[in-house]
Design a protein around this motif. Structure first.
Motif, PDB file in Angstrom:
ATOM      1  N   GLY A 114      39.652  39.810  41.952  1.00 23.83           N
ATOM      2  CA  GLY A 114      39.929  38.381  41.929  1.00 23.83           C
ATOM      3  C   GLY A 114      41.216  38.070  42.654  1.00 23.83           C
ATOM      4  O   GLY A 114      41.955  38.960  43.069  1.00 23.83           O
ATOM      5  N   LEU A 115      41.485  36.791  42.813  1.00 19.44           N
ATOM      6  CA  LEU A 115      42.737  36.328  43.393  1.00 19.44           C
ATOM      7  C   LEU A 115      43.035  34.939  42.852  1.00 19.44           C
ATOM      8  O   LEU A 115      42.115  34.232  42.421  1.00 19.44           O
ATOM      9  N   SER A 116      44.302  34.567  42.839  1.00 22.74           N
ATOM     10  CA  SER A 116      44.717  33.299  42.230  1.00 22.74           C
ATOM     11  C   SER A 116      43.892  32.134  42.742  1.00 22.74           C
ATOM     12  O   SER A 116      43.506  31.237  41.981  1.00 22.74           O
ATOM     13  N   GLU A 117      43.625  32.129  44.034  1.00 26.25           N
ATOM     14  CA  GLU A 117      42.921  31.008  44.662  1.00 26.25           C
ATOM     15  C   GLU A 117      41.470  30.873  44.196  1.00 26.25           C
ATOM     16  O   GLU A 117      40.822  29.873  44.503  1.00 26.25           O
ATOM     17  N   ALA A 118      40.963  31.892  43.453  1.00 26.68           N
ATOM     18  CA  ALA A 118      39.571  31.844  42.977  1.00 26.68           C
ATOM     19  C   ALA A 118      39.496  31.879  41.454  1.00 26.68           C
ATOM     20  O   ALA A 118      38.461  32.201  40.886  1.00 26.68           O
ATOM     21  N   SER A 119      40.566  31.579  40.810  1.00 19.72           N
ATOM     22  CA  SER A 119      40.643  31.328  39.352  1.00 19.72           C
ATOM     23  C   SER A 119      40.542  32.495  38.361  1.00 19.72           C
ATOM     24  O   SER A 119      40.470  32.225  37.176  1.00 19.72           O
ATOM     25  N   PRO A 120      40.491  33.756  38.572  1.00 20.41           N
ATOM     26  CA  PRO A 120      40.542  34.462  39.843  1.00 20.41           C
ATOM     27  C   PRO A 120      39.290  35.265  40.168  1.00 20.41           C
ATOM     28  O   PRO A 120      39.147  35.772  41.257  1.00 20.41           O
ATOM     29  N   VAL A 121      38.351  35.458  39.200  1.00 20.19           N
ATOM     30  CA  VAL A 121      37.357  36.536  39.316  1.00 20.19           C
ATOM     31  C   VAL A 121      36.202  36.157  40.235  1.00 20.19           C
ATOM     32  O   VAL A 121      35.613  35.087  40.108  1.00 20.19           O
ATOM     33  N   THR A 122      35.869  37.084  41.145  1.00 24.09           N
ATOM     34  CA  THR A 122      34.698  36.906  42.003  1.00 24.09           C
ATOM     35  C   THR A 122      33.692  38.044  41.820  1.00 24.09           C
ATOM     36  O   THR A 122      32.506  37.850  42.037  1.00 24.09           O
ATOM     37  N   CYS A 123      34.160  39.223  41.435  1.00 23.01           N
ATOM     38  CA  CYS A 123      33.289  40.394  41.296  1.00 23.01           C
ATOM     39  C   CYS A 123      33.617  41.174  40.035  1.00 23.01           C
ATOM     40  O   CYS A 123      34.775  41.183  39.589  1.00 23.01           O
ATOM     41  N   PHE A 124      32.613  41.835  39.480  1.00 24.60           N
ATOM     42  CA  PHE A 124      32.800  42.812  38.405  1.00 24.60           C
ATOM     43  C   PHE A 124      31.690  43.848  38.504  1.00 24.60           C
ATOM     44  O   PHE A 124      30.581  43.536  38.939  1.00 24.60           O
ATOM     45  N   ASN A 125      32.009  45.072  38.094  1.00 24.92           N
ATOM     46  CA  ASN A 125      30.945  46.052  37.948  1.00 24.92           C
ATOM     47  C   ASN A 125      30.077  45.631  36.772  1.00 24.92           C
ATOM     48  O   ASN A 125      30.588  45.326  35.690  1.00 24.92           O
ATOM     49  N   PRO A 126      28.765  45.604  36.946  1.00 24.99           N
ATOM     50  CA  PRO A 126      27.869  45.124  35.882  1.00 24.99           C
ATOM     51  C   PRO A 126      27.819  46.082  34.700  1.00 24.99           C
ATOM     52  O   PRO A 126      28.067  47.278  34.840  1.00 24.99           O
TER      53      PRO A 126
END
Length: 517
Positions: free
Chosen positions: A319-331
């Protein structure tokens, strides 16, 4: 729906459920929701209104939770700030962020007295009284010479439970998070109510968070990783958070033994400290169903060693601050791939593109870009930087990545950390992964340094376990496992590596040392 209203709904549904434990004291959802309502009302009585900017200079505590959610319930915008920043760093954010109310620890009162003349726009200093402040003889009641000063306890006491609050639009800015400023001055990422709510909701769903979960909240609350994964998502799910004021392996094992947590979230260095802690008993972590890692890439060797020792899976995300932050996770319901940041979470798209913004084939390196309801509104008062970062609805992360055939993403490295040795690309993480596999190395960071012949050279900074380990032995190990141009030109041994407050290793600080020397 937004974070504040959802917490209110949870309090109606689970009034007697513990919302948090702090210093072995608990608060129910009904008690927390009541405190949030009263604090929002107390803020309004001070003249704070919807749209005002409130700075939080607080560590992990109920003050932070009540302060942030209370401000959001009033419709104010919250700006969390690391309280150990220098006065100049804090002053920049307060001024740039147009903050007119500050909520801070009592230990910061002497600083406020010194600098408040330089902050004429700040109308209220709300001070949270702590045992540490009393030990330092900071007495808020005796500071009448500083009329802008108010006690957090008094503001809470003046509030009314009947307070309703204004209507909130999902596109209103809820939080402004200032980036760490790796390139120039920090930029304020504007996150809306929709951004924060959607990401907390989707993270909770993806990680199967529920009312039976207990999450150790030891990451700093002012940091976006903790804010969503260890605070907002659990509270949206009706879970219980175990608030830890400051990370220490000893305290984590105590909390685990006492409260039987089900989830732990941390950065790789925290896992390294827990793994290396000599008194850490794997039995104390037996209640964990899941560990979450983010903030930086976790060395595969550490991930596997930790999982084997403590018998718990680590799900690495991104993630990153600009994306609140999470975009990916291992399922959790499909195979986890070591070294991967996982797959796109629900409602969020990730893809890898070339310099023209065109998607590249699986296995090919490019820049990771992101699209979804979690992507920020923009940078505060920085339209040009916003336009450069968000293009055609996609957020350009600045991270180099690859994607495999099954949609798992792998961070190669930060675009700006790329080392070019005689025309060849060297990604620091690749060299670091090799060094982390050495049995006598605890931590490592790799950077590029100027070289008159090759343009740049690779340099590694190492914290070693065995005092007798030599530079030549490490270089020989590298020559066995790396192409010639990737082998470091020098190994420097340090007692510890520079880190930020979340425990993330700062390559930037090492580069600064090279520049100064």
């Amino acid at each position: 729906m937004n974070l504040s209203s959802q917490l209110h709904e949870t309090a109606k549904r689970l009034p007697q459920k513990p919302a948090y434990y702090f210093m072995d004291q608990s608060s129910t959802y009904a008690e927390l929701d009541g405190a949030i309502t009263k604090f929002a009302s107390g803020l309004e009585k001070l003249g704070v209104k919807k749209g005002d900017h409130i700075g939080l200079l607080l560590g992990n505590s109920p003050f932070f939770v009540i302060g942030m959610y209370g401000a959001l319930r009033l419709g104010a915008t919250v700006i969390p700030i690391n309280p150990i920043y220098t006065p100049d760093e804090i002053g920049y954010i307060l001024n740039n962020g147009d903050v007119n109310t500050i909520i801070a620890l009592d230990l910061m009162v002497p600083l406020a007295e010194k600098v408040h003349h330089a902050l004429p726009m700040v109308e209220n200093y709300i001070i949270c009284e702590t045992p540490q402040g009393k030990e330092a003889n900071v007495d808020v009641t005796q500071l009448s010479v500083f009329p802008k000063l108010k006690s957090f306890t008094d503001v809470l006491a003046t509030g009314e439970l009947s307070f309703q609050g204004p209507e909130l639009d999902e596109d209103d800015v809820a939080v402004i998070l200032y980036t760490s400023g790796t390139t120039g001055k920090p930029k304020g990422a504007m996150l809306t109510h929709k951004n924060l709510y959607s990401n907390a909701r989707d993270v909770g769903i993806y990680l199967h968070m529920n009312e039976d979960d207990r999450i150790i909240t030891t990451l700093p609350m002012f940091h976006v990783f903790c804010l969503t994964v260890s605070l907002n998502a659990p509270l949206l799910s009706g879970a219980t958070i175990l608030i830890d004021p400051k990370f220490s392996p000893k305290e984590i094992f105590r909390l685990a033994k006492e409260y039987e947590p089900t989830i732990f979230a941390g950065v790789p260095t925290m896992y390294n400290f827990l793994y290396q802690y000599p008194e850490g008993d794997p039995k104390d972590l037996k209640s964990l169903r899941l560990c979450i890692s983010g903030g930086a890439a976790m060395p595969v060797a550490l991930l596997k060693s930790f999982e084997e020792k403590f018998n718990v899976m680590i799900s690495e995300g991104y993630g990153l601050s600009e994306a609140s932050p999470v975009t990916c996770f291992n399922p959790l319901d499909r195979p986890r791939k070591a070294g991967s940041i996982g797959q796109s979470i629900v409602h969020v798209e990730n893809k890898v593109v070339n310099e023209l913004g065109e998607e590249v084939p699986p296995g090919q390196s490019g820049e990771l870009i992101v699209r979804g309801p979690n992507v920020m509104k923009g940078y505060y008062k920085m339209p040009e930087e916003t336009a450069a970062t968000i293009r055609n609805g996609w957020l350009y992360t600045g991270d180099m990545a690859t994607m495999d055939e099954e949609g798992y993403f792998y961070i190669v490295d930060r675009k700006k950390d790329l080392i070019i040795v005689g025309g060849y690309n060297v990604y620091p993480r690749e060299v670091e992964e090799v060094l982390y596999n050495h049995s006598e190395i605890i931590e490592v960071a790799v950077i590029g340094v100027p070289d008159p012949n090759q343009g740049e050279a690779v340099r590694a900074y190492v914290v070693k376990k065995d005092p007798s380990l030599t530079e030549e032995a490490v270089l020989a190990y590298c020559r066995e496992h790396l192409a010639k141009y990737k082998v470091p030109s020098a190994i420097e041994f340090l007692e510890e590596l520079p880190k930020n407050t979340t425990g993330k290793i700062l390559r930037r600080a090492l580069k600064d040392q090279v520049t100064k020397s």
